[in-house]
Design an enzyme around this catalytic site. Sequence first.
Site, PDB file in Angstrom:
ATOM      1  N   SER A  55      47.089  66.879  46.091  1.00  0.00           N
ATOM      2  CA  SER A  55      47.692  65.699  46.717  1.00  0.00           C
ATOM      3  C   SER A  55      49.037  66.042  47.319  1.00  0.00           C
ATOM      4  O   SER A  55      49.788  66.860  46.770  1.00  0.00           O
ATOM      5  CB  SER A  55      47.883  64.615  45.652  1.00  0.00           C
ATOM      6  OG  SER A  55      48.661  63.564  46.169  1.00  0.00           O
ATOM      7  N   LYS A  87      48.690  67.801  39.326  1.00  0.00           N
ATOM      8  CA  LYS A  87      48.104  68.447  40.520  1.00  0.00           C
ATOM      9  C   LYS A  87      48.818  69.776  40.790  1.00  0.00           C
ATOM     10  O   LYS A  87      48.179  70.788  41.078  1.00  0.00           O
ATOM     11  CB  LYS A  87      48.216  67.517  41.729  1.00  0.00           C
ATOM     12  CG  LYS A  87      47.336  66.270  41.633  1.00  0.00           C
ATOM     13  CD  LYS A  87      45.867  66.651  41.673  1.00  0.00           C
ATOM     14  CE  LYS A  87      44.926  65.495  41.456  1.00  0.00           C
ATOM     15  NZ  LYS A  87      43.518  65.889  41.360  1.00  0.00           N
ATOM     16  N   TYR A 113      51.206  62.327  37.256  1.00  0.00           N
ATOM     17  CA  TYR A 113      50.014  62.569  38.080  1.00  0.00           C
ATOM     18  C   TYR A 113      50.253  63.736  39.037  1.00  0.00           C
ATOM     19  O   TYR A 113      49.470  64.695  39.096  1.00  0.00           O
ATOM     20  CB  TYR A 113      49.657  61.294  38.875  1.00  0.00           C
ATOM     21  CG  TYR A 113      48.785  61.559  40.064  1.00  0.00           C
ATOM     22  CD1 TYR A 113      47.440  61.877  39.904  1.00  0.00           C
ATOM     23  CD2 TYR A 113      49.313  61.548  41.360  1.00  0.00           C
ATOM     24  CE1 TYR A 113      46.642  62.162  41.004  1.00  0.00           C
ATOM     25  CE2 TYR A 113      48.529  61.829  42.458  1.00  0.00           C
ATOM     26  CZ  TYR A 113      47.197  62.132  42.279  1.00  0.00           C
ATOM     27  OH  TYR A 113      46.424  62.423  43.371  1.00  0.00           O
TER      28      TYR A 113
HETATM   29  C1  UD1 Z   1      50.270  56.838  46.536  1.00  0.00           C
HETATM   30  C2  UD1 Z   1      50.801  57.619  45.371  1.00  0.00           C
HETATM   31  C3  UD1 Z   1      50.496  59.065  45.588  1.00  0.00           C
HETATM   32  C4  UD1 Z   1      49.016  59.281  45.838  1.00  0.00           C
HETATM   33  C5  UD1 Z   1      48.628  58.443  47.044  1.00  0.00           C
HETATM   34  C6  UD1 Z   1      47.168  58.550  47.391  1.00  0.00           C
HETATM   35  C7  UD1 Z   1      52.757  56.397  44.503  1.00  0.00           C
HETATM   36  C8  UD1 Z   1      54.255  56.386  44.380  1.00  0.00           C
HETATM   37  N1  UD1 Z   1      52.228  57.407  45.226  1.00  0.00           N
HETATM   38  O1  UD1 Z   1      50.981  57.221  47.709  1.00  0.00           O
HETATM   39  O2  UD1 Z   1      50.895  59.808  44.467  1.00  0.00           O
HETATM   40  O3  UD1 Z   1      48.752  60.628  46.096  1.00  0.00           O
HETATM   41  O4  UD1 Z   1      48.918  57.096  46.752  1.00  0.00           O
HETATM   42  O5  UD1 Z   1      46.385  57.904  46.427  1.00  0.00           O
HETATM   43  O6  UD1 Z   1      52.069  55.553  43.967  1.00  0.00           O
HETATM   44  N2  UD1 Z   1      52.508  49.402  50.179  1.00  0.00           N
HETATM   45  C9  UD1 Z   1      52.936  48.086  50.339  1.00  0.00           C
HETATM   46  N3  UD1 Z   1      52.290  47.117  49.622  1.00  0.00           N
HETATM   47  C10 UD1 Z   1      51.249  47.368  48.775  1.00  0.00           C
HETATM   48  C11 UD1 Z   1      50.816  48.716  48.639  1.00  0.00           C
HETATM   49  C12 UD1 Z   1      51.482  49.691  49.342  1.00  0.00           C
HETATM   50  O7  UD1 Z   1      53.861  47.817  51.084  1.00  0.00           O
HETATM   51  O8  UD1 Z   1      50.725  46.437  48.149  1.00  0.00           O
HETATM   52  C13 UD1 Z   1      53.169  50.459  50.944  1.00  0.00           C
HETATM   53  C14 UD1 Z   1      53.897  51.486  50.088  1.00  0.00           C
HETATM   54  O9  UD1 Z   1      55.222  51.134  49.900  1.00  0.00           O
HETATM   55  C15 UD1 Z   1      53.733  52.749  50.940  1.00  0.00           C
HETATM   56  C16 UD1 Z   1      52.448  52.542  51.721  1.00  0.00           C
HETATM   57  O10 UD1 Z   1      52.169  51.143  51.626  1.00  0.00           O
HETATM   58  O11 UD1 Z   1      54.768  52.829  51.850  1.00  0.00           O
HETATM   59  C17 UD1 Z   1      51.303  53.311  51.151  1.00  0.00           C
HETATM   60  O12 UD1 Z   1      51.242  53.055  49.749  1.00  0.00           O
HETATM   61  P1  UD1 Z   1      50.086  53.642  48.840  1.00  0.00           P
HETATM   62  O13 UD1 Z   1      48.775  53.349  49.451  1.00  0.00           O
HETATM   63  O14 UD1 Z   1      50.325  53.179  47.455  1.00  0.00           O
HETATM   64  O15 UD1 Z   1      50.268  55.212  48.965  1.00  0.00           O
HETATM   65  P2  UD1 Z   1      51.548  56.133  48.657  1.00  0.00           P
HETATM   66  O16 UD1 Z   1      52.592  55.402  47.964  1.00  0.00           O
HETATM   67  O17 UD1 Z   1      51.903  56.821  49.925  1.00  0.00           O
END
Ligand code: UD1
Length: 326
Positions: free
Chosen positions: A116, A144, A140
Amino acid sequence: MTILITGGAGYIGSHTARLLTELGRDVVVLDTLERGYRDALNDIDLVVGDIADQRTVGKVCRKYRVESVIHFAAYKAVGESMTEPLRYYQNNVAASISLVESLLENEVTRIVFSSSAAVYGTPDTAPVNEDAPVRPESVYAQTKADVERFLGASDAAGLTSVCLRYFNAAGAHESGDMGEDWSATENLVPVVMKVLFGAQTSLEVFGDDYPTADGSCVRDYVHVSDLADAHVKALDYLASGGKSLICNVGTGQGTSVKQLMAMTESVTGRALPHHITGRRAGDPAAVFADPTLMRAVLGWRATRDLREIISSAYRWHERHPDGYDR
Ligand code: UD1
């Protein structure tokens, strides 16, 4: 000769298993079904079992004449990894060591590992290339990074490996009958779909005061079918004698949360209820891949764009609002 897919009943694993069978390759899946779904596999051979069970792994290797492995089986919830660290080290690290021991005993020497971009933590710059420092910020991500290190060291024991550092996997199979179960994840695209289909009232946008063009976080969303293809290319690379490698798998394109929301409304023709909340702890402002290595060495590039990610996810959730039946 068969490809063993551990965790092949999960989200990315099942798309990879499907693609390999479509390409005429022989595949067997080993999955505990603790977090995977039998229904994701149709008629693909499934052995229900644990990668840490060396007897089972040995039997599968011999029965199917396994020649290479794609290793997905792992827990992947960042928050849970912080509250249950031992479970994560046991299931992701210790079990991977046990798996590799069984593989080598059975003369299986090629492995593609599901890593990841989380191993980079908060990168200093974006795009991120593979030389960026590995600075995991969660248990996590640490698991990895640990398995990557262990696989690298196992070269000396005759194992060759490709570690694929995925950026943000999203989307669903074009058929509309395989996808991600939104009850099992808090990633952005499934949460957006939950809101569209009324299982959540509003999308929480985690911060709009980041130093990005529109203030929301930027990520690199890569279609799960493109990811599946990256595994096929990695297997072929190893089969043709390629050396161990660590590679980013991303599109190279950064997309902000607000851009993704706008694309969702454009693709679906539906309004996406949302509200801005505070930043989520640990969220870096912008993370997207430098995919140069993957292109140069494996000849892979993403062929599906954000529109296809959203439309395929929408199709899947529309047809399967409750995910797979257990
Ligand atoms: C997350 C994990 C990462 C993992 C990746 C893929 C964390 C801190 N990181 O990455 O370790 O490898 O998923 O599974 O959890 N967002 C919103 N609202 C929401 C959900 C997300 O605004 O309800 C935003 C987040 O702030 C982020 C983006 O959407 O900027 C993507 O979020 P997410 O899908 O959770 O992925 P990552 O945080 O990039």
